[in-house]
Design a protein around this motif. Structure first.
Motif, mmCIF file in Angstrom:
data_model
loop_
_atom_site.group_PDB
_atom_site.id
_atom_site.type_symbol
_atom_site.label_atom_id
_atom_site.label_comp_id
_atom_site.label_asym_id
_atom_site.label_seq_id
_atom_site.Cartn_x
_atom_site.Cartn_y
_atom_site.Cartn_z
ATOM 1 N N PHE A 59 -2.725 -3.786 2.527
ATOM 2 C CA PHE A 59 -2.251 -2.576 3.207
ATOM 3 C C PHE A 59 -2.494 -2.744 4.698
ATOM 4 O O PHE A 59 -3.619 -2.964 5.134
ATOM 5 C CB PHE A 59 -2.988 -1.336 2.684
ATOM 6 C CG PHE A 59 -2.591 -0.980 1.277
ATOM 7 C CD1 PHE A 59 -1.574 -0.077 1.040
ATOM 8 C CD2 PHE A 59 -3.211 -1.576 0.197
ATOM 9 C CE1 PHE A 59 -1.185 0.242 -0.249
ATOM 10 C CE2 PHE A 59 -2.832 -1.269 -1.106
ATOM 11 C CZ PHE A 59 -1.813 -0.350 -1.323
ATOM 12 N N HIS B 159 6.339 0.223 9.223
ATOM 13 C CA HIS B 159 6.536 0.646 7.819
ATOM 14 C C HIS B 159 7.233 -0.471 7.069
ATOM 15 O O HIS B 159 8.458 -0.509 6.998
ATOM 16 C CB HIS B 159 7.370 1.920 7.736
ATOM 17 C CG HIS B 159 6.940 2.986 8.689
ATOM 18 N ND1 HIS B 159 7.534 3.177 9.905
ATOM 19 C CD2 HIS B 159 5.942 3.894 8.606
ATOM 20 C CE1 HIS B 159 6.932 4.170 10.533
ATOM 21 N NE2 HIS B 159 5.962 4.620 9.769
ATOM 22 N N ILE B 160 6.418 -1.362 6.513
ATOM 23 C CA ILE B 160 6.989 -2.532 5.859
ATOM 24 C C ILE B 160 6.439 -2.656 4.452
ATOM 25 O O ILE B 160 5.244 -2.466 4.221
ATOM 26 C CB ILE B 160 6.694 -3.796 6.692
ATOM 27 C CG1 ILE B 160 7.533 -3.725 7.975
ATOM 28 C CG2 ILE B 160 6.993 -5.068 5.905
ATOM 29 C CD1 ILE B 160 7.310 -4.852 8.922
ATOM 30 N N HIS B 161 7.343 -2.948 3.527
ATOM 31 C CA HIS B 161 6.932 -3.172 2.147
ATOM 32 C C HIS B 161 7.626 -4.421 1.644
ATOM 33 O O HIS B 161 8.845 -4.543 1.751
ATOM 34 C CB HIS B 161 7.323 -1.973 1.261
ATOM 35 C CG HIS B 161 6.959 -2.159 -0.171
ATOM 36 N ND1 HIS B 161 7.868 -2.084 -1.187
ATOM 37 C CD2 HIS B 161 5.770 -2.445 -0.751
ATOM 38 C CE1 HIS B 161 7.251 -2.292 -2.349
ATOM 39 N NE2 HIS B 161 5.986 -2.528 -2.109
ATOM 40 N N VAL C 248 -4.601 5.338 -1.232
ATOM 41 C CA VAL C 248 -3.565 4.639 -2.006
ATOM 42 C C VAL C 248 -4.103 3.286 -2.464
ATOM 43 O O VAL C 248 -3.937 2.891 -3.628
ATOM 44 C CB VAL C 248 -2.278 4.451 -1.161
ATOM 45 C CG1 VAL C 248 -1.216 3.725 -1.971
ATOM 46 C CG2 VAL C 248 -1.755 5.796 -0.667
ATOM 47 N N LEU D 43 2.139 -3.761 2.093
ATOM 48 C CA LEU D 43 2.697 -2.457 2.475
ATOM 49 C C LEU D 43 1.997 -1.944 3.728
ATOM 50 O O LEU D 43 0.772 -1.984 3.827
ATOM 51 C CB LEU D 43 2.506 -1.475 1.318
ATOM 52 C CG LEU D 43 3.124 -0.086 1.467
ATOM 53 C CD1 LEU D 43 3.595 0.424 0.102
ATOM 54 C CD2 LEU D 43 2.130 0.895 2.046
ATOM 55 N N SER D 44 2.775 -1.515 4.694
ATOM 56 C CA SER D 44 2.161 -0.919 5.882
ATOM 57 C C SER D 44 2.698 0.485 6.103
ATOM 58 O O SER D 44 3.829 0.803 5.739
ATOM 59 C CB SER D 44 2.416 -1.778 7.125
ATOM 60 O OG SER D 44 3.787 -1.784 7.473
ATOM 61 N N THR D 45 1.849 1.332 6.640
ATOM 62 C CA THR D 45 2.250 2.703 6.964
ATOM 63 C C THR D 45 1.728 3.059 8.350
ATOM 64 O O THR D 45 0.790 2.452 8.842
ATOM 65 C CB THR D 45 1.660 3.728 5.974
ATOM 66 O OG1 THR D 45 0.242 3.602 5.987
ATOM 67 C CG2 THR D 45 2.167 3.511 4.574
ATOM 68 N N VAL E 9 -4.553 1.596 -6.129
ATOM 69 C CA VAL E 9 -4.088 0.250 -6.486
ATOM 70 C C VAL E 9 -5.264 -0.582 -7.007
ATOM 71 O O VAL E 9 -5.143 -1.303 -8.000
ATOM 72 C CB VAL E 9 -3.424 -0.417 -5.256
ATOM 73 C CG1 VAL E 9 -3.218 -1.907 -5.490
ATOM 74 C CG2 VAL E 9 -2.095 0.266 -4.938
ATOM 75 N N HIS F 152 -3.250 -7.120 -3.151
ATOM 76 C CA HIS F 152 -2.422 -6.198 -2.370
ATOM 77 C C HIS F 152 -2.984 -6.108 -0.953
ATOM 78 O O HIS F 152 -4.209 -6.061 -0.773
ATOM 79 C CB HIS F 152 -2.443 -4.806 -2.995
ATOM 80 C CG HIS F 152 -1.574 -4.677 -4.205
ATOM 81 N ND1 HIS F 152 -0.376 -4.008 -4.208
ATOM 82 C CD2 HIS F 152 -1.737 -5.158 -5.467
ATOM 83 C CE1 HIS F 152 0.168 -4.064 -5.412
ATOM 84 N NE2 HIS F 152 -0.638 -4.756 -6.198
ATOM 85 N N VAL G 157 13.391 -7.090 6.815
ATOM 86 C CA VAL G 157 12.618 -6.970 5.571
ATOM 87 C C VAL G 157 12.903 -5.644 4.874
ATOM 88 O O VAL G 157 12.975 -5.571 3.649
ATOM 89 C CB VAL G 157 11.092 -7.036 5.850
ATOM 90 C CG1 VAL G 157 10.332 -7.252 4.552
ATOM 91 C CG2 VAL G 157 10.751 -8.104 6.856
ATOM 92 N N CYS G 158 13.032 -4.589 5.645
ATOM 93 C CA CYS G 158 13.248 -3.255 5.065
ATOM 94 C C CYS G 158 14.522 -2.617 5.624
ATOM 95 O O CYS G 158 14.578 -1.402 5.836
ATOM 96 C CB CYS G 158 12.044 -2.378 5.322
ATOM 97 S SG CYS G 158 10.535 -2.991 4.545
#
Lengths: 324, 305
Positions: free
Chosen positions: B68, B107-109, B125, B114-116, B129, B66, B98-99
């Motif tokens: 992040f 903010h991409i998943h 988080v 996943l980015s925030t 995981v 994963h 993408v989103c």
């Protein structure tokens, strides 16, 4: 069965039924079993899936979100609901946002349990009702524990929503009995709504979350015995988003919302607004709000009881609504 | 941190690595150009100067890992997916985003990426995981990109504590570019990142090189250790060539010059001119074509459910 035992059994049931379920929080391990003993016996039966954490509410909520993100079911315990403020970012900016901010729905099975409310003399930072701070957050549902809702079923409902849920547990309920009600009242369920009354056409309808139910019932008893005022109590399990439609058939001309939250920006204000939009023409007057005073919650019993909304607050509010 | 750290000749990269480096570089330059022309909504944070960090890590991370990312994450995404069309469409709010254009730049998943946009938030988080991976998929890890400024957030320390305590396969990659928005690291950080990692019993590794091959060689055994549940903080001393977002660079000229002096782009062009110019021309044209194509697409649609 006491409410605490019912909740404990619900968590046992959840961990039993769902091999991906985790329970985590501070001091949740046996033999201590949580500050309020709600997690008693869990870590003995499910070692590895019941996780004691450091005093890190933000991190433990984030870990719960990470577990949910990878397909698990996560139940996080915040020891005192007041401390959920320390997890606000994880709840507001991560978990609830993640459900929809990535363009398509990202389901998360995650519940954050918040022992809530006063009446036990724990003082200003251990007695609050934090529900109102989370009302209106997209991707976040709010539920409240109630003596009239089996907690196993409530957990199933929360997890089926596929979005983070906060579960507010009024601490004074833990030692009370499930379904406890004076035999003068009749209790029935309409979907998720508990309906408790004396007759089909009550003078007044009171909407209250689970923690306020027994205080409302006590007020309803004195109102009918002393004032010949008949009330109906509606207890929703989910506070937000509120299923207003489910309530409409049970309403009358006079409606109150009773909650323990201190004044200002309350859940009841939201409920009143929703009802006004739908049934304004059917109401004799605006929905009345019953809540605690705009104050911190003091520790000393005599001061605390002056601040918190209770039986007499509800009693007085109903009389005023009906008789001015 | 603004000293010239590495005056040695950069080793020669495979065409694929150089192409990826150049893709990130020209992608970011194109974004600044589009913003300058008012063709993008909101803001963006480019990773100009830092492209080699995710490119170095790319072959060390697998599809089961994963990732992040943070606000400065275009390079992280492109190194993972080589999908400039989807990313640009996301940033421009065009079809194929993408989103769906909801998340935008930060903010991409997608799959296990996943980015925030909130500093430090992803560390706890990622710890969750990593806990899952440790039990369900041993050997996989969770990698979190953060900056030097992120170390101001308490969430970082709560998560490091858990990672060490629970022996989680957590890789924290710090892109220490010496500046947090406008605040120099020296004005916002007491002690050091190494000292902070040590406080939690977490291994710390410092990377000062910008040589992709050399970085990979040094990190490979360390990343293997992470897979064996030994958390690691890798601190890249790097340079942010561009502004924090767009047009908000108030650094003194010598600081900007120091960043330029360390830029792998210029150095690699000097060290390997033939390969560089052949691919640079190619990728520059490719990014131009992508930008033209994506800009002409219909607006993205948000399929709410």
């Amino acid at each position: 069965m006491r409410v605490a035992e019912n909740l404990n059994a619900a968590l046992h049931g959840l961990l039993d039924d769902d091999p991906t379920a985790y329970v985590l929080g501070e001091d949740v391990l046996d033999p201590y079993g949580g500050a309020f003993k709600i997690t008693k016996g869990l870590s003995m039966r499910f070692p590895g899936r019941v996780i004691g954490t450091p005093i890190s509410e933000g991190a433990l909520t984030g870990v719960a979100a990470g577990l949910a993100l990878t397909g698990n079911t996560a139940v996080a315990e915040i020891m005192f609901g007041d401390f959920v403020a320390l997890a606000f970012d994880q709840i507001c900016n991560f978990a609830s946002k993640s459900v929809s901010m990535y363009g398509k729905r990202l389901p998360l099975r995650m519940v954050v349990r918040c022992p809530t409310g006063g009446g036990r003399g724990y003082g200003p930072t251990h007695s609050q009702s934090m529900q109102k701070h989370f009302v209106g957050m997209p991707g976040l549902s709010l539920y409240e524990m109630s003596p009239f809702h089996d907690n196993r079923a409530v957990f199933t409902a929360m997890l089926q929503r596929g979005e983070p849920c906060l579960f507010f547990e009024d601490k004074v309920l833990y030692t009370r009995q499930m379904d406890q009600v004076d035999p003068m009242f009749r209790v029935r369920r309409d979907g998720e709504l508990a309906v408790i009354d004396l007759e089909d056409r009550p003078d007044c309808v009171i909407i209250a979350p689970g923690g306020m139910a027994h205080r409302t019932l006590a007020a309803m008893k004195t109102l009918v015995l002393q004032q010949e005022i008949s009330c109906r109590l509606l207890v929703p399990s989910r506070l937000y988003p509120l299923d207003v439609d489910a309530m409409l058939p049970h309403l009358g001309e006079v409606v109150l919302v009773a909650e323990e939250s201190t004044a200002g920006g309350t859940w009841g204000g939201e409920v009143a607004h929703l009802l006004h939009e739908r049934v304004w023409d059917r109401l004799r007057g605006p929905v009345r709000l019953v809540h605690s005073r705009a104050s911190v919650i003091p520790t000393a019993a005599h001061l605390e009881s002056e601040v918190l909304a209770g039986e007499s607050t509800i009693h007085d509010a109903v009389r005023k609504a009906l008789r001015g | 941190m603004t000293e010239t750290l590495d005056r040695l000749r950069l080793s020669r990269l495979g065409d694929d690595d150089l192409e990826l480096l150049l893709l990130v570089r020209h992608f970011e330059l194109k974004l600044l150009e589009l913003y300058g022309r008012g063709e993008l909504n909101g803001t963006t944070h480019t990773c100009l100067g830092q492209e080699y960090v995710p490119v170095s890590l790319r072959p060390l991370l697998g599809e089961h890992d994963h990732i992040f990312s943070n606000h400065r994450g275009h390079g992280h995404y492109l190194a993972r997916f080589a999908d400039p069309h989807g990313l640009l469409a996301e940033i421009m709010g065009r079809e194929g985003a993408v989103c769906g254009g909801v998340g935008g730049s930060q903010h991409i998943h997608r799959d296990r990426y996943l980015s925030t946009g909130v500093q430090g938030e992803s560390l706890p988080v990622a710890a969750g995981v990593a806990l899952h991976l440790k039990r369900a998929e041993p050997g996989a890890l969770a990698c979190v990109y953060i900056g030097d400024g992120t170390w101001g957030e308490g969430a970082v320390y709560e998560a490091l504590n858990l990672a060490s305590l629970w022996r989680l396969p957590l890789l924290v990659v710090v892109e220490n570019n010496g500046i947090a928005q406008s605040t120099p690291t020296t004005s916002q950080m007491a002690g050091s990142i190494a000292g902070r990692a040590a406080a939690f019993g977490v291994k710390h590794h410092l990377v000062v090189s910008t040589d992709v091959n050399e970085i990979r060689t040094s990190l490979e055994p360390l990343v293997t250790e992470v897979r064996d549940c030994r958390p690691l903080v890798v601190e890249f001393v790097t340079h942010r060539l561009g502004p924090h977002s767009k047009g908000d660079d108030i650094r003194p000229a010598d600081a900007v010059q120091a960043a330029r002096d360390n830029d792998w782009y210029v150095r690699y062009a000097n060290d390997h001119p033939d390969q560089f110019h052949r691919l640079d021309r190619l990728v520059r044209a490719e990014v131009q074509a992508i930008a033209d194509e994506v800009a002409a697409r219909p607006l993205s649609r948000w399929e709410e459910s």
